[in-house]
Write an enzyme that holds these catalytic residues in place. Structure first.
Site, PDB file in Angstrom:
ATOM      1  N   LYS A 105      83.709  56.407  83.509  1.00 39.66           N
ATOM      2  CA  LYS A 105      84.805  55.511  82.879  1.00 39.66           C
ATOM      3  C   LYS A 105      84.369  54.578  81.737  1.00 39.66           C
ATOM      4  O   LYS A 105      84.103  54.309  80.261  1.00 39.66           O
ATOM      5  CB  LYS A 105      85.446  53.958  83.580  1.00 39.66           C
ATOM      6  CG  LYS A 105      86.037  54.917  84.508  1.00 39.66           C
ATOM      7  CD  LYS A 105      88.007  54.077  84.678  1.00 39.66           C
ATOM      8  CE  LYS A 105      86.982  52.934  85.611  1.00 39.66           C
ATOM      9  NZ  LYS A 105      85.878  52.970  87.241  1.00 39.66           N
ATOM     10  N   LYS A 150      84.864  51.954  95.207  1.00 41.96           N
ATOM     11  CA  LYS A 150      85.610  52.915  95.241  1.00 41.96           C
ATOM     12  C   LYS A 150      85.744  52.541  94.257  1.00 41.96           C
ATOM     13  O   LYS A 150      85.681  51.379  93.688  1.00 41.96           O
ATOM     14  CB  LYS A 150      87.108  52.052  96.329  1.00 41.96           C
ATOM     15  CG  LYS A 150      87.918  53.087  96.017  1.00 41.96           C
ATOM     16  CD  LYS A 150      89.424  52.993  96.696  1.00 41.96           C
ATOM     17  CE  LYS A 150      90.237  53.211  96.678  1.00 41.96           C
ATOM     18  NZ  LYS A 150      91.204  52.896  95.309  1.00 41.96           N
ATOM     19  N   ASP A 191      81.508  57.792  94.848  1.00 43.85           N
ATOM     20  CA  ASP A 191      82.032  59.216  95.258  1.00 43.85           C
ATOM     21  C   ASP A 191      79.920  59.328  95.337  1.00 43.85           C
ATOM     22  O   ASP A 191      79.334  60.230  95.015  1.00 43.85           O
ATOM     23  CB  ASP A 191      82.077  59.644  93.978  1.00 43.85           C
ATOM     24  CG  ASP A 191      82.176  61.634  94.085  1.00 43.85           C
ATOM     25  OD1 ASP A 191      82.497  61.895  95.398  1.00 43.85           O
ATOM     26  OD2 ASP A 191      83.309  61.854  93.261  1.00 43.85           O
TER      27      ASP A 191
END
Length: 264
Positions: free
Chosen positions: A41, A11, A125
């Site tokens: 990120k 996650k 994801d």
């Protein structure tokens, strides 16, 4: 020994990047290592290089003929570092950077240089095709899921195991990145058991992580003799020696909730 191609999933915000960068630093003590950040990120390699590096997507916006020296950066322990990057938040597919990055690295023959350990840091994801690329295209041979004992982290881990099962990939185990909650290791061990896997390593919560990351360093570099650094070395050895791989059997939604409620 043949090279290890490892994908670390979990996650967002669970501490994958910290674990990946410290694992890479641990392996670098006697191996050639390549780290590929697959998170939009683009912060996986900051503590290895000491700064944020340009991402492949950013570089390709500026120049079409990107070369190895444009995308590959040397970090602590001579770890080679790549960040795939992603679009601005809310614009485009976050996994696209992973697809573009893998194609470019293949074209540049980075993989044929045969680093002894390749680690992929991948956002959890799994519904996004881009984040499945390291598994679907056989770039990674084995997968590890990072989780804490918290509900949302375990819920994501269960979802990730569904993706691993669908892709018939090898789950090597669960890494418990502790948040200090009640009965945490017990919860994570039971989760691993329920999906047919095991806990391969436990990383305790430590202030040394924050202190190191403020300096854009890994714990392995800033506090190499610390107990926390030894935990990363122990995890790196466990993964290196691991022979116990499974195709997981994730829980259904009701079973998962029942499992978690058992610890309330």
């Amino acid at each position: 020994m043949s090279s290890k191609h490892i994908a670390i999933y979990g996650k967002g915000g669970i501490g994958k990047s910290t674990i990946v960068s410290n694992l890479a630093a641990a392996y670098s003590e006697d191996k050639n290592v390549l780290v590929i950040g697959c998170d939009p990120k683009a912060d996986t390699t900051r503590t290895l290089v000491g700064r944020r590096i340009p991402t492949i997507l950013d570089i390709l916006k500026e120049k079409k003929g990107a070369q190895e020296e444009d995308v590959l950066f040397q970090g602590y322990g001579n770890v080679m570092c790549v960040e795939s990057g992603g679009p601005e938040p809310g614009v485009g597919c976050a996994g696209r950077g992973v697809i573009v990055a893998m194609k470019l690295l293949e074209n540049l023959e980075v993989f044929s240089q045969d680093p002894e350990v390749i680690i992929y840091d991948v956002l959890g994801d799994v519904v996004c095709g881009g984040f499945a690329v390291p598994l679907r295209e056989n770039f990674a041979d084995e997968v590890y899921i990072v989780t804490s004992g918290e509900y949302m982290a375990l819920y994501a881990a269960n979802n990730i195991s569904k993706g691993i099962k669908k892709l018939k990939s090898n789950l090597g185990g669960i890494i418990c990145n502790c948040r200090g909650i009640n009965r945490e290791l017990e919860i994570v061990e039971e989760f691993a058991h329920r999906i047919g896997s095991k806990v391969i390593g436990v990383i305790p919560r430590s202030e040394l992580v924050q202190e190191s990351e403020i300096d854009a360093k890994t714990v392995m570099e800033k506090f190499p003799e610390s107990e926390q650094a030894q935990k990363y070395r122990k995890l790196s050895s466990a993964i290196l020696d691991n022979q116990g791989f499974v195709i997981p059997e994730p829980m259904g939604a009701d079973e998962f909730d029942e499992f978690f409620r058992g610890f309330q």
